[in-house]
Design a protein around this motif. Structure first.
Motif, mmCIF file in Angstrom:
data_model
loop_
_atom_site.group_PDB
_atom_site.id
_atom_site.type_symbol
_atom_site.label_atom_id
_atom_site.label_comp_id
_atom_site.label_asym_id
_atom_site.label_seq_id
_atom_site.Cartn_x
_atom_site.Cartn_y
_atom_site.Cartn_z
ATOM 1 N N ASP A 1 53.361 -0.358 64.357
ATOM 2 C CA ASP A 1 52.621 -0.212 65.185
ATOM 3 C C ASP A 1 53.070 0.007 66.625
ATOM 4 O O ASP A 1 52.390 0.536 67.386
ATOM 5 C CB ASP A 1 51.453 -1.116 65.215
ATOM 6 C CG ASP A 1 50.754 -1.409 64.027
ATOM 7 O OD1 ASP A 1 50.600 -0.448 63.051
ATOM 8 O OD2 ASP A 1 50.133 -2.544 63.732
ATOM 9 N N GLN A 2 54.157 -0.655 66.892
ATOM 10 C CA GLN A 2 54.654 -0.519 68.311
ATOM 11 C C GLN A 2 55.538 0.902 68.477
ATOM 12 O O GLN A 2 55.832 1.085 69.673
ATOM 13 C CB GLN A 2 55.489 -1.732 68.386
ATOM 14 C CG GLN A 2 54.762 -3.309 68.622
ATOM 15 C CD GLN A 2 55.623 -4.218 68.644
ATOM 16 O OE1 GLN A 2 56.926 -4.118 69.068
ATOM 17 N NE2 GLN A 2 54.969 -5.250 68.694
ATOM 18 N N ARG A 3 55.883 1.399 67.373
ATOM 19 C CA ARG A 3 56.727 2.783 67.671
ATOM 20 C C ARG A 3 55.944 3.845 67.805
ATOM 21 O O ARG A 3 54.818 4.213 67.033
ATOM 22 C CB ARG A 3 57.562 2.893 66.280
ATOM 23 C CG ARG A 3 58.311 3.924 66.237
ATOM 24 C CD ARG A 3 58.981 4.014 64.780
ATOM 25 N NE ARG A 3 58.126 4.123 63.668
ATOM 26 C CZ ARG A 3 58.385 3.636 62.396
ATOM 27 N NH1 ARG A 3 59.523 2.655 62.224
ATOM 28 N NH2 ARG A 3 57.750 3.596 61.469
ATOM 29 N N PRO A 4 56.119 4.815 68.780
ATOM 30 C CA PRO A 4 55.264 5.765 69.027
ATOM 31 C C PRO A 4 55.554 6.962 67.681
ATOM 32 O O PRO A 4 56.725 7.012 66.939
ATOM 33 C CB PRO A 4 56.032 6.416 70.317
ATOM 34 C CG PRO A 4 57.174 5.954 70.542
ATOM 35 C CD PRO A 4 57.327 4.499 69.698
ATOM 36 N N SER A 5 54.655 8.000 67.894
ATOM 37 C CA SER A 5 55.026 9.033 66.785
ATOM 38 C C SER A 5 56.100 9.905 67.248
ATOM 39 O O SER A 5 56.575 9.918 68.263
ATOM 40 C CB SER A 5 53.703 9.769 66.636
ATOM 41 O OG SER A 5 53.369 10.612 67.907
ATOM 42 N N PHE A 6 56.482 10.696 66.300
ATOM 43 C CA PHE A 6 57.697 11.495 66.476
ATOM 44 C C PHE A 6 57.214 12.321 67.582
ATOM 45 O O PHE A 6 57.871 13.039 68.792
ATOM 46 C CB PHE A 6 58.179 12.432 65.404
ATOM 47 C CG PHE A 6 59.481 13.314 65.565
ATOM 48 C CD1 PHE A 6 60.531 12.664 65.739
ATOM 49 C CD2 PHE A 6 59.291 14.548 65.181
ATOM 50 C CE1 PHE A 6 61.733 13.430 66.067
ATOM 51 C CE2 PHE A 6 60.356 15.361 65.465
ATOM 52 C CZ PHE A 6 61.613 14.886 65.641
#
Length: 80
Positions: free
Chosen positions: A51-56
């Motif tokens: 959830d904390q990771r942005p999309s590519f």
């Protein structure tokens, strides 16, 4: 904290403690090696990280908009 040998000998106790909400650290040759935790805690940690990771796409769009400097190298002559 458990030594690897103790954790192997008393694996049920290690699992029971992890299931009760207390992650169990295991050492190998005196150095931290692994942590045993409940599946519920593991899945929660993975979901939180996701959830904390942005999309590519967001990652690519976050690069500076200015043009990157390019090397001014001339091609070399090739004789056939």
């Amino acid at each position: 904290m458990w030594t690897l040998q103790d954790a192997k000998n008393r694996f049920s106790a290690v699992v029971d403690a992890a299931l009760s909400g207390h992650p169990q650290e295991v050492t190998r040759r005196g150095k931290p090696a692994v942590v045993v935790l409940s599946a519920q805690d593991y899945h929660r940690l993975v979901a939180d990280a996701r959830d904390q990771r942005p999309s590519f796409a967001d990652h690519l769009l976050s690069f500076p908009a200015e043009e990157a400097p390019r090397a001014q190298a001339a091609p070399r002559d090739v004789a056939f």
